[in-house]
Design an enzyme around this catalytic site. Structure first.
Site, PDB file in Angstrom:
ATOM      1  CD  GLU A  52     -17.267   6.111 -46.826  1.00 15.28           C
ATOM      2  OE1 GLU A  52     -17.908   6.532 -45.852  1.00 15.28           O
ATOM      3  OE2 GLU A  52     -16.521   5.099 -46.777  1.00 15.28           O
ATOM      4  CB  CYS A  89     -14.908   8.577 -45.054  1.00 17.50           C
ATOM      5  SG  CYS A  89     -14.132   6.940 -45.134  1.00 17.50           S
ATOM      6  CG  ASP A 205     -20.028 -35.435 -35.154  1.00 19.68           C
ATOM      7  OD1 ASP A 205     -20.325 -36.632 -35.018  1.00 19.68           O
ATOM      8  OD2 ASP A 205     -20.863 -34.508 -35.107  1.00 19.68           O
ATOM      9  CD  GLU A 277     -20.560 -25.273 -38.876  1.00 16.50           C
ATOM     10  OE1 GLU A 277     -20.603 -26.466 -39.236  1.00 16.50           O
ATOM     11  OE2 GLU A 277     -19.907 -24.401 -39.475  1.00 16.50           O
ATOM     12  N   GLY A 279     -24.269 -29.759 -31.470  1.00 15.98           N
ATOM     13  CA  GLY A 279     -25.421 -30.619 -31.267  1.00 15.98           C
ATOM     14  C   GLY A 279     -26.572 -29.891 -30.595  1.00 15.98           C
TER      15      GLY A 279
END
Length: 352
Positions: A52, A89, A205, A277, A279
């Site tokens: 705003e 605001c 990995d 992320e 297995g």
């Protein structure tokens, strides 16, 4: 333009803040007078002006303060009404001379919920709530979950072959999906405040789990990298996630319950969105225990066979207990197809 059309303009502005604003919500705003946009804004991150205030400032910069008198402001979220890092605001709106406020979603923060309408109405400002409410609530869904439960919004991501496997020969690269899908994962990471994986995945990995887009918003930090493991030696000392330039953004949790980890991410690190992320074992557990809120699947045009499922766990013992998906979208990415959907609970009527 009608109220809904202006609110969609505010929504488009607010979406620019996805992944940047935690622990605050992304919000967009547009100031309009006589059918003409005077200024727009979006929340860029903690400590930055709220949407705003940005929109009002843009309107004053382009048209002068007097132009705002009698204007309407469209805001995706109920304006805040208390002091935080920035002022309320509602006060900024009153001071600007705005005479009509249209907002989409009610603030799920109990400190603010429902207060803005009363405060603004007492100053003679017209208030209209609930315009494009579904879209505005979608924009703040991670923030809303944190406010209501103390837990982050959790997106589980996987890439799989057509037969639901992630099986790969030993020594082969870690990807089944296309380059286009991997670039899309980078965009997905941009939404996240933390990326969660398992010690098993790190050992197999050696992932980086970093943001590698050519251009990043200046307020975007590398997401926290969270490793869950049950073993004291579950993460090799030389793993890239422990030794690279973002090592200070990595946390290893050994033997912790998932709920305890998630609550600590919220309270200690301001996390609203977690991307998983990992297995199939961890993904299956998160689904079995109902921690996940959303799923993203990259489907590659391959048949691999083998014994490594993309999603494991106990699974549904009967078809009626399967997970239902809602708000499903599909996108073609190179040779792959991406499915993204909200997990909408278990059971419900079966379609055969």
């Amino acid at each position: 333009m009608k109220d809904s059309e202006w609110m969609r303009r505010a929504l488009a502005a607010g979406k620019r803040g996805i992944g940047l604003t935690s622990p605050n919500p992304p919000v967009g705003a547009v100031v309009v007078k006589d059918g003409r946009e005077l200024g727009s804004g979006w929340h860029r991150g903690p400590g930055h002006p709220h949407a705003e205030v940005e929109a009002i400032g843009a309107a004053i910069s382009h048209h002068g303060r007097e132009a705002l008198r009698g204007a309407t402001i469209y805001v995706t979220l109920e304006p805040c009404s208390t002091h935080g890092r920035t002022g309320p605001c509602t006060t900024a709106i009153e001071a600007a001379g705005i005479r009509r406020v249209v907002f989409g979603a009610t603030d799920p923060n109990p400190v603010h919920a429902g207060r803005a309408g009363e405060i603004l109405a007492s100053s003679g400002i017209e208030v209209l709530a609930g315009i494009e409410e579904a879209g505005c609530e979608w924009l703040i869904r991670p923030f809303a979950k944190v406010q209501r439960t103390g837990l982050p919004w959790m997106i589980v991501k996987t890439a799989m072959s057509l037969d639901g496997r992630i099986t790969r020969p030993a020594g082969e690269g870690p990807w089944l999906s296309s380059e286009a899908s991997r670039q899309d994962v980078q965009q997905l990471r941009l939404e996240a405040d933390a990326i969660l994986t398992s010690g098993r995945t790190v050992r197999a990995d050696d992932p980086r789990l970093t943001l590698r887009l050519p251009e990043l918003p200046p307020t975007k930090q590398q997401p926290w990298r969270i490793i869950l493991t049950s073993r004291d030696d579950g993460v090799p000392a030389g793993a890239r996630i422990l030794t690279d330039a973002h090592a200070d953004r990595t946390r290893v949790f050994t033997g912790w319950r998932i709920e305890r980890v998630l609550r600590e991410l919220v309270t200690e690190h301001g996390v609203c969105t977690v991307l998983v992320e990992a297995g199939g074992r961890l993904l299956g557990r998160l689904l079995d225990e109902e921690w996940a809120d959303e799923v993203v699947v990259y489907l590659a045009p391959l048949l691999t066979g083998g014994g490594v499922p993309a999603v494991g766990g106990e699974g549904a013992r009967e078809l009626a207990a399967r997970w239902r998906l809602a708000e499903v979208t599909y996108q073609r990415l190179g040779s792959d197809v991406r499915l993204r959907a909200r997990l909408a609970g278990r059971g419900g009527p079966l379609e055969r």
